[in-house]
Design a protein around this motif. Structure first.
Motif, PDB file in Angstrom:
ATOM      1  N   ASN A 129       0.918  -1.243  -0.071  1.00 48.36           N
ATOM      2  CA  ASN A 129       0.145   0.060   0.043  1.00 48.36           C
ATOM      3  C   ASN A 129       0.871   1.298  -0.039  1.00 48.36           C
ATOM      4  O   ASN A 129       0.670   2.006  -0.831  1.00 48.36           O
ATOM      5  CB  ASN A 129      -0.830   0.053   1.224  1.00 48.36           C
ATOM      6  N   ASN A 130       1.934   1.308   0.874  1.00 45.44           N
ATOM      7  CA  ASN A 130       2.746   2.433   0.964  1.00 45.44           C
ATOM      8  C   ASN A 130       3.758   2.440  -0.198  1.00 45.44           C
ATOM      9  O   ASN A 130       4.210   3.632  -0.594  1.00 45.44           O
ATOM     10  CB  ASN A 130       3.477   2.613   2.312  1.00 45.44           C
ATOM     11  N   LEU A 131       4.057   1.181  -0.738  1.00 47.29           N
ATOM     12  CA  LEU A 131       4.938   1.457  -2.090  1.00 47.29           C
ATOM     13  C   LEU A 131       4.068   2.074  -2.938  1.00 47.29           C
ATOM     14  O   LEU A 131       4.582   3.020  -3.910  1.00 47.29           O
ATOM     15  CB  LEU A 131       5.039   0.029  -2.580  1.00 47.29           C
ATOM     16  N   ASN A 132       2.710   1.964  -3.260  1.00 44.04           N
ATOM     17  CA  ASN A 132       1.908   2.720  -3.793  1.00 44.04           C
ATOM     18  C   ASN A 132       1.875   4.459  -3.825  1.00 44.04           C
ATOM     19  O   ASN A 132       2.141   5.296  -4.671  1.00 44.04           O
ATOM     20  CB  ASN A 132       0.563   2.416  -3.929  1.00 44.04           C
ATOM     21  N   PHE A 133       1.881   4.551  -2.454  1.00 46.24           N
ATOM     22  CA  PHE A 133       2.005   5.889  -2.149  1.00 46.24           C
ATOM     23  C   PHE A 133       3.558   6.671  -2.674  1.00 46.24           C
ATOM     24  O   PHE A 133       3.483   7.782  -2.867  1.00 46.24           O
ATOM     25  CB  PHE A 133       1.522   6.282  -0.655  1.00 46.24           C
ATOM     26  N   GLY A 134       4.369   5.942  -2.185  1.00 49.43           N
ATOM     27  CA  GLY A 134       5.766   6.528  -2.259  1.00 49.43           C
ATOM     28  C   GLY A 134       6.090   6.536  -3.838  1.00 49.43           C
ATOM     29  O   GLY A 134       6.851   7.577  -4.384  1.00 49.43           O
ATOM     30  N   LEU A 135       5.527   5.680  -4.660  1.00 47.88           N
ATOM     31  CA  LEU A 135       5.873   5.920  -6.015  1.00 47.88           C
ATOM     32  C   LEU A 135       4.677   7.058  -6.550  1.00 47.88           C
ATOM     33  O   LEU A 135       5.454   7.832  -7.460  1.00 47.88           O
ATOM     34  CB  LEU A 135       5.341   4.514  -6.830  1.00 47.88           C
ATOM     35  N   SER A 136       3.666   7.117  -6.194  1.00 47.17           N
ATOM     36  CA  SER A 136       3.005   8.281  -6.596  1.00 47.17           C
ATOM     37  C   SER A 136       3.610   9.614  -6.032  1.00 47.17           C
ATOM     38  O   SER A 136       3.535  10.588  -7.022  1.00 47.17           O
ATOM     39  CB  SER A 136       1.390   7.962  -6.076  1.00 47.17           C
ATOM     40  N   TRP A 137       4.283   9.611  -4.935  1.00 47.68           N
ATOM     41  CA  TRP A 137       4.844  10.771  -4.587  1.00 47.68           C
ATOM     42  C   TRP A 137       5.926  11.306  -5.351  1.00 47.68           C
ATOM     43  O   TRP A 137       5.973  12.580  -5.934  1.00 47.68           O
ATOM     44  CB  TRP A 137       5.289  10.576  -3.333  1.00 47.68           C
ATOM     45  N   GLY A 138       6.456  10.250  -6.097  1.00 48.71           N
ATOM     46  CA  GLY A 138       7.654  10.752  -7.008  1.00 48.71           C
ATOM     47  C   GLY A 138       7.312  10.804  -8.477  1.00 48.71           C
ATOM     48  O   GLY A 138       7.762  11.692  -9.159  1.00 48.71           O
ATOM     49  N   VAL A 139       6.565   9.710  -8.816  1.00 49.55           N
ATOM     50  CA  VAL A 139       6.336   9.646 -10.168  1.00 49.55           C
ATOM     51  C   VAL A 139       5.116  10.539 -10.812  1.00 49.55           C
ATOM     52  O   VAL A 139       5.218  11.116 -11.832  1.00 49.55           O
ATOM     53  CB  VAL A 139       5.989   8.173 -10.563  1.00 49.55           C
ATOM     54  N   PHE A 140       4.073  10.616 -10.074  1.00 46.68           N
ATOM     55  CA  PHE A 140       2.922  11.313 -10.558  1.00 46.68           C
ATOM     56  C   PHE A 140       3.313  12.649 -10.937  1.00 46.68           C
ATOM     57  O   PHE A 140       2.739  13.135 -11.894  1.00 46.68           O
ATOM     58  CB  PHE A 140       1.669  11.300  -9.503  1.00 46.68           C
ATOM     59  N   TRP A 147       7.441  -2.295   8.524  1.00 44.24           N
ATOM     60  CA  TRP A 147       7.178  -2.795   7.285  1.00 44.24           C
ATOM     61  C   TRP A 147       6.330  -1.974   6.480  1.00 44.24           C
ATOM     62  O   TRP A 147       6.592  -1.938   5.102  1.00 44.24           O
ATOM     63  CB  TRP A 147       6.730  -4.280   7.430  1.00 44.24           C
ATOM     64  N   ARG A 148       5.402  -1.458   6.847  1.00 40.11           N
ATOM     65  CA  ARG A 148       4.299  -0.521   6.004  1.00 40.11           C
ATOM     66  C   ARG A 148       5.243   0.307   5.383  1.00 40.11           C
ATOM     67  O   ARG A 148       5.324   0.781   4.313  1.00 40.11           O
ATOM     68  CB  ARG A 148       3.248  -0.157   6.907  1.00 40.11           C
ATOM     69  N   ASP A 149       5.905   1.134   6.140  1.00 41.26           N
ATOM     70  CA  ASP A 149       6.576   2.419   5.703  1.00 41.26           C
ATOM     71  C   ASP A 149       7.940   2.111   4.807  1.00 41.26           C
ATOM     72  O   ASP A 149       8.288   3.030   4.130  1.00 41.26           O
ATOM     73  CB  ASP A 149       6.951   3.275   6.983  1.00 41.26           C
ATOM     74  N   LEU A 150       8.443   1.130   5.084  1.00 40.86           N
ATOM     75  CA  LEU A 150       9.573   0.686   4.053  1.00 40.86           C
ATOM     76  C   LEU A 150       8.913   0.618   2.777  1.00 40.86           C
ATOM     77  O   LEU A 150       9.819   0.650   1.623  1.00 40.86           O
ATOM     78  CB  LEU A 150      10.060  -0.756   4.536  1.00 40.86           C
ATOM     79  N   GLY A 151       7.724   0.465   2.532  1.00 37.31           N
ATOM     80  CA  GLY A 151       6.931   0.593   1.295  1.00 37.31           C
ATOM     81  C   GLY A 151       7.382   1.989   0.557  1.00 37.31           C
ATOM     82  O   GLY A 151       7.396   2.156  -0.578  1.00 37.31           O
TER      83      GLY A 151
END
Length: 414
Positions: A245-256, A365-369
Motif C-alpha cells: 500500500n505504501n509502495l503505491n503512495f511512495g511511487l505516486s509521490w515521486g512519479v505522479f 514494514w508498512r513504511d518501508l514501502g
C-alpha cells in the motif's frame, strides 16, 4: 526492576468517555500529515527546475530516505512508548520536525533535501505511530476501527489539504519559500498542543490489559517481531499489505508530479491531482473504519488492494486530466478501505502489554514501502519510462490482494 502497571482510578475506555483527548490527538495527527503534504507537489518539481536533476532514481532518493528513517523510527516509537510512555515519544517526534521546512527553504543542494527528509521520517515515525497507539489505548476494543478511521482521515486529509495549498502557493509565489512556511506553523502549533494539553494514555492500556487474554503478555521484542513479520498469519499479512500500500503512495509521490508535468499540466493542476488521492483516502476512512467494526477487516483489506490495482491501471492508461483524476479517486478509495482495517487487525491481535511494539513493527514494514516505491519506481522509470512504473505498482497491488485472500484471517472480535 519491575515496570509499574498502575492504572489511574479515573481511567475509562471508550471514544465518548475520552472525547476531549481523542479529538486533541486527531488534531495533532492532522499536523503530522500536513508535514508530508507541504512537499508532495513541490519537491519533484524543485528537483528538476531548481537543482537540474534528471535521473529519476536519484531524484527519488529523498523518498527512500524518508521511508527508511520513518520505518526505523516506527520501531523505536513502539518500543519506547511501551517503556517510557506515549507522551514523551510524541514530543520527541515533533522536536525532530523543527528543522525540516527550514532546511528545504535554505537548501543550496539536493543533499540538504535528503537530510530534511531523514528528519521528517523520524518525525513521522515517532509522532504518527504514537498517536495511533494512544487512540487505541483510549477507545478500547469495541471501536478500534472507528478510532483508526478518525486518526488516518485526519492525517491524510491534512496531506491532501496541505498538498493543494502548497501547490497554490508555489504557483503564485514560487517553489520556495512560501509552501514550506506551512510546515513552520504546523510544527510550532503541534509542540504547544503536545507539551501543554496531551495526557499520557498508558494507564488506559493497563486497564484493558486486566481483561485481555488472547495472547501472552510477557513477550520479548524479538518474539513480537517474529509474530508481526511472519509467524502470525494475520499480523504478517497486515505487514505485507501495508508495505505494498505504501509502495503505491511512495511511487505516486515521486512519479505522479513528473508524469503529469511531462504531459503539459501546470503546477496548480498537478496540485489538484496530487491532493485527490489523499483527500479521498482521508475522508473515506471515516466510513471504512466504522465498517471494519461491523463487516470485518478482511473483506475491506482485500477489496481495497484490488481497487488500488485498478486505480493504478487507469492512471497508466489515461493521458489527460479527467482520466488521471478518476484513477486518483480509485486509489484513494482503495487505500481508505485498507488503512484503518490494517491498524485494527494489529490492535485486535496484539496484547496491550506489547501493542506499542506490534504497531511499531507493523509500521516498520508498512513504511518501508515508501523506500521500495521510490527505488522500484525510480529504476523502472529510468529504464522503461514513468508509465511503466505505474503499471508495476498495479501488478504488485494485485499480487498483494491475492496473498491476503489466501492468508489473512478475520480478526474482528465480533
Amino acid at each position: 526492576m519491575t515496570r509499574r502497571t498502575t492504572t489511574p482510578s479515573a481511567a475509562r475506555l471508550g471514544l465518548r468517555e475520552n472525547a476531549g483527548q481523542f479529538a486533541l490527538l486527531v488534531a495533532v495527527n492532522a499536523l503530522v500529515g500536513g508535514m508530508v503534504g507541504q512537499q508532495q507537489t513541490t519537491l519533484p518539481l524543485l528537483a528538476t527546475q531548481e537543482f537540474g536533476l534528471d535521473g529519476y532514481a536519484f531524484i527519488f532518493t529523498y523518498i527512500a530516505a524518508f521511508g527508511v528513517t520513518k520505518a526505523a523510527a516506527n520501531y523505536v516509537a513502539g518500543t519506547l512508548s511501551d517503556r517510557i510512555g506515549r507522551k514523551r515519544v510524541l514530543l520527541a517526534g515533533w522536536l525532530f520536525a523543527l528543522p525540516v521546512p527550514l532546511l528545504i527553504i535554505w537548501a543550496p543542494n539536493w543533499g540538504w533535501i535528503i537530510l530534511a527528509n531523514v528528519l521528517l521520517g523520524i518525525n513521522q515515525g515517532l509522532a504518527w505511530s504514537t498517536t495511533v497507539t494512544m487512540k487505541v489505548d483510549l477507545v478500547g476494543p469495541k471501536q478500534r476501527g472507528l478510532a483508526m478511521g478518525f486518526n488516518e482521515a485526519a492525517g491524510y486529509g491534512a496531506v491532501a489539504v496541505t498538498s493543494l495549498a502548497a501547490g497554490w502557493l508555489a504557483d503564485q509565489f514560487g517553489l520556495r519559500p512560501a509552501p514550506f512556511l506551512l510546515g513552520v506553523a504546523y510544527t510550532i502549533l503541534a509542540l504547544a498542543l503536545v507539551l501543554f494539553f496531551v495526557r499520557e494514555t498508558r494507564g488506559h492500556a493497563n486497564l484493558e490489559a486486566q481483561a485481555h487474554a488472547n495472547q501472552a503478555a510477557d513477550l520479548t521484542s524479538a518474539q513480537v517481531f517474529g509474530l508481526t513479520t511472519w509467524r502470525d498469519p494475520s499480523l504478517s499479512s497486515a505487514s505485507q499489505v501495508g508495505l505494498v500500500n505504501n509502495l503505491n503512495f511512495g511511487l505516486s509521490w515521486g512519479v505522479f508530479p513528473l508524469l503529469f508535468a511531462s504531459r503539459g499540466l501546470e503546477i496548480a493542476q498537478i496540485g489538484i491531482l496530487i491532493a485527490l488521492y489523499p483527500a479521498v483516502w482521508g475522508a473515506g476512512q471515516l466510513l471504512t473504519g466504522w465498517l471494519s467494526d461491523r463487516w470485518g477487516r478482511k473483506r475491506l483489506i482485500t477489496t481495497g488492494m484490488l481497487t488500488q490495482a485498478v486505480g493504478m491501471a487507469v492512471i497508466a492508461l489515461s493521458g489527460e486530466f479527467l482520466g488521471w483524476a478518476f484513477g486518483a479517486i480509485l486509489l484513494g478509495a482503495g487505500t481508505a478501505m485498507v488503512y484503518p482495517a490494517l491498524l485494527a487487525v494489529v490492535g485486535d491481535v496484539a496484547h496491550p502489554a506489547w501493542r506499542g511494539r506490534a504497531i511499531g513493527i507493523y509500521r516498520v514494514w508498512r513504511d518501508l514501502g515508501y523506500a521500495f516505491g521510490a527505488l522500484v519506481g525510480g529504476l523502472i522509470a529510468s529504464t522503461l519510462g514513468l508509465t511503466f512504473a505505474v503499471w508495476g505498482a498495479a501488478a504488485l497491488s494485485l499480487v498483494s490482494a491475492i496473498a491476503a485472500i489466501v492468508r489473512l484471517r478475520e480478526t474482528n472480535p465480533r
